[in-house]
Design an enzyme around this catalytic site. Structure first.
Site, PDB file in Angstrom:
ATOM      1  N   GLY B 157       0.839  -1.199   0.000  1.00 55.05           N
ATOM      2  CA  GLY B 157       0.000   0.000   0.000  1.00 55.05           C
ATOM      3  C   GLY B 157       0.867   1.239   0.000  1.00 55.05           C
ATOM      4  CE  LYS B 270      -8.602   2.411  10.821  1.00 52.49           C
ATOM      5  NZ  LYS B 270      -7.252   1.809  10.776  1.00 52.49           N
ATOM      6  CE  LYS B 356     -12.067   5.447  11.936  1.00 51.34           C
ATOM      7  NZ  LYS B 356     -10.670   5.086  12.039  1.00 51.34           N
ATOM      8  NE  ARG B 421     -11.919   9.577   3.532  1.00 55.81           N
ATOM      9  CZ  ARG B 421     -11.293   9.061   2.497  1.00 55.81           C
ATOM     10  NH1 ARG B 421     -10.700   9.864   1.630  1.00 55.81           N
ATOM     11  NH2 ARG B 421     -11.245   7.773   2.315  1.00 55.81           N
ATOM     12  CD  GLN B 450     -12.182   3.274   4.764  1.00 57.23           C
ATOM     13  OE1 GLN B 450     -11.859   3.937   5.732  1.00 57.23           O
ATOM     14  NE2 GLN B 450     -11.407   2.354   4.220  1.00 57.23           N
TER      15      GLN B 450
END
Lengths: 494, 494
Positions: B157, B270, B356, B421, B450
């Site tokens: 990544g 995530k 979260k 965001r 997400q």
């Protein structure tokens, strides 16, 4: 109404609040048992009504427990207040009853707390996340007084928070059964030039123009200039004065005959009291309890007074010495938009309200250093842990859940660390280089920052106990306040 | 270096990540034991080194436990990196040794992780609040490889977070013993018009101009365009790709001979993966573990990538399947300003990072409604409880402490709910009336939020399990995202 109370402490000094009988460190565990039901109403227990397992409880499709049904009744009767006297839908109309026969049987929680004269059947509870259920105190129903005697509420304090709490209590006293409709709050008398006496102005305009401007107060909320007159006959006393004003209040209330027999108290006072000589620490509820022989609960949470008064959705935590207090104080304060959760942890709620201001100073230092969200969240997290560890170390009866799960803990800390005046002044402390004395004069009109006072008390206590090394964040906040170390040093050793 | 691995899963579909063997719901408990020490180094246990009582542990004046001493060594060796090779003060010069004889005995944690070639004696630990100690996983010392084989790190990544993590790992690989100095990270190759190939540019300028601009990367961090080449010989693999890119990565890595035998993984991805048909939910570490037969840890915390890269003070939590992983991954990532706390809870850390974002949407709705600090703190608190309850219900091996005490839980939630965001777009969702699809195009350059994807997954899963009523906040966030209910309805029933 105000019998003589030969057992009351009548010698309370205005200077030495902490001169308590020995062994007072664990106030929550020391509430005298009230087996004889001196409150004038009997509260039945609901054995086994509280589910123990987190995974079993949340919102399963099983029938609700008796406790949950009781909670349902309470919540719905509160929601009803928002509507204009209309009929709510009801899941179970068979329970619907009028006023007849109420005296012959014990009224349910929903009935006793419902809009006066319009009792309704249970409805599904609206407004408590199932995830919280396992962490709420087991409490019993507030059934009102079988003798017909009503609970009478008095609020000692008329600052913004005292007024906001008095407003909630007056709303509930007017709406719910079991309460004397008149709620009194103590306002120090003064002459407003050209306008007359302050209490008269408040009672005529139903506004506290000084501390909660443009907020209409209920007409059943009455400003009283005499403290003794204010508490006359009161069975529920709310303490919400700045802590420095507590000694004279306690002195006056501890005179024989002033307090109603069997009265209960709740403290919304932030702060702690340390006796460095004996290395002891006391919460204000424990002081009220010992000095006035009142069982004393504590109220705390993410509660900015103006937002509460504006009826924005918020939560509070009430820490109580026993289940009766949980049910009663929840009935006093809970509304649809002011969610009250009761826990049997007086010390935890009280300490959290004091210690959060120390952590908020740390959060303000971080803001002043122009650090980002990672850093601030880390400081808040470490602070929350120190708050919890401190409380559990010195008040072993307290519960860690009060800090990790409840509004008085994590939520109050978040609000205070982002929006409070401790944070604001601490930021200015770093960016301006001024002392807190200077900043209090400039930014707070001379009012003292509770966080700085509490940081000093905590530091003195930990030093006396030789436990500074266990609380590096608390220690550093004090040292930064005193300019013994630089704000940047806050990250070392935490 | 890359032996054939006939046991590796080589048929991983790019579409069906959740087709795991049955019984995969509790990944943390399912890590195959590595009794034979396949990692090439032996990790001795430290029985009884972890204090159990919160009140007994924090910073008492007793001698530190072996574990605390080990932690001391680690922390100090990290602090040392900040200094210019100078001599630190030392509490215990008797432990000071040169390089001689190192191979004959097991080096201590402090030694093995100290600046290469300048071993030092233990010093007092700087940088872990004693209040946290009872909630950290018991872990053992990372002793480096007795065989002399070095741990080799690869990061899959190259977004901002992947690059920030790769930067930390490369710093530590250069500074600490036990690691191959070269750290590789996988960068998808592309031609930058007029400038050449992206990996060449990164390796020449030591900057990732696209995702982490103006941040100098260590010279021992090497961009590699081929995934197979990147992981060649790697014993420690960091997964930090957007979750939608994980299937092809797994497919390539699951080919025989690609992965080093005995390698370990950690996921900073995530999100969660739900199979509605079977009503099963999977974390990405559990998927990596099952598909690639790698023991997989999870990394999460209040970690805004740019702040981490800027070396602002912050914390992270690593959830590991066992104590060896705790020690190893802490060694990979921990620096003086990036505090790593290890817990043996892969599922908790992984779920917290996903859930979260759902709560942050709720916080954004509150901001969009112009509600105040009380309301936002209440929503965050309720959200934290639902995150914890959800995880404990469906991943019983997880720990509630991961949410209430650690950076991956409460701190990450705070940061995300104030600065992320998801919060930002959710606020705009309320104030603008636009859909999330529109807002993603406008505000995120088309990137998907997400939180919205996770809210949909969680809703589908809970619906399939008939458990929506247990999670009213999660449910309402989904319904608001779909405009099935108004944002104001978020306060009902929570």
């Amino acid at each position: 109404m105000a019998p003589t109370r030969p057992e009351a402490v009548s010698t309370a000094s205005t200077e030495s609040l902490h001169q308590l009988p020995s062994g007072a460190q664990t106030p929550a565990a020391e509430v005298p048992s009230r087996a004889g039901s001196p409150l004038g109403f009997h509260i039945p227990s609901l054995p086994g009504s509280r589910a123990a397992s987190p995974t079993a409880t949340p919102g399963s499709s099983r029938p609700p427990s008796p406790l949950l049904r009781a909670m349902t009744n309470l919540s719905m009767s509160q929601n009803k207040q928002r509507k204009e006297g209309g009929q709510d839908g009801s899941d179970d109309e068979t329970d619907k009853e009028g006023d007849d026969g109420e005296k012959e049987r014990r009224p349910s929680l929903g009935e006793s707390l419902s809009r006066k004269g319009s009792l309704k059947a249970p409805l599904p509870r609206r407004g408590s996340s199932p995830a919280l259920a396992p962490f709420l105190a087991k409490y019993d129903e507030f059934t009102g007084s079988p003798s017909g005697k009503l609970e009478k509420i008095c609020v000692i304090g008329s600052g913004s928070w005292g007024t906001a709490l008095a407003r909630l209590a007056a709303q509930n006293a007017a709406e719910k059964d079991g309460f004397d409709e008149e709620v009194r709050f103590w306002v120090r008398q003064r002459e407003i030039p050209g306008k007359g006496l302050l209490t008269d102005i408040i009672n005529e305009t139903h506004e506290n123009a000084r501390y909660l401007p443009e907020m209409k107060l209920p007409e059943n909320l009455v400003a009283v200039p005499s403290l003794t007159e204010c508490v006359k006959g009161a069975t529920l006393i709310v303490f919400c004065v700045p802590h420095q004003f507590l000694p004279p209040v306690i002195k006056e209330l501890s005179q024989p005959g002033v307090l109603e027999k069997g009265a209960r108290a709740i403290s919304a006072i932030k702060g702690i009291d340390v006796d460095v000589k004996t290395a002891e620490i006391y919460t204000y509820p424990s002081i009220i309890e010992k000095k006035l022989r009142l069982p004393c609960s504590a109220l705390g949470g993410a509660n900015i007074a103006l937002e509460v008064a504006n009826e924005e959705f918020c939560e509070t935590t009430i820490g109580c010495p026993g289940p009766e207090d949980c049910a009663l104080w929840e009935a006093v304060f809970s509304t649809a938009m002011f969610r009250v959760h009761a826990v049997e942890d007086v010390a935890g709620v009280s300490l959290s309200g004091a210690l959060k201001n120390v952590v908020a100073l740390a959060a303000g230092f971080v803001d002043g250093l122009k650090m980002g969200g990672n850093t601030k969240a880390a400081i808040i997290r470490i602070g929350l842990l120190e708050m919890s560890a401190f409380t559990l170390e010195f008040f072993p009866s307290a519960s860690a859940h009060t800090f990790s799960h409840h509004s008085a803990g994590v939520a109050d800390l978040i609000t205070t660390s982002f929006g409070g005046r401790n944070r604001k002044c601490a930021e200015a402390f770093v960016t301006s280089g001024k002392t807190f004395d200077e900043l209090e004069k400039e930014l707070l009109n001379g009012q003292k920052l509770q966080g700085v006072a509490t940081a000093e008390e905590i530091y003195a206590f930990l030093k006396a106990r030789e436990r500074l090394d266990g609380y590096p964040l608390f220690t550093k906040v004090y040292q930064i306040c005193k300019r013994e170390i630089s704000p940047e040093a806050i990250f070392e050793g935490i």
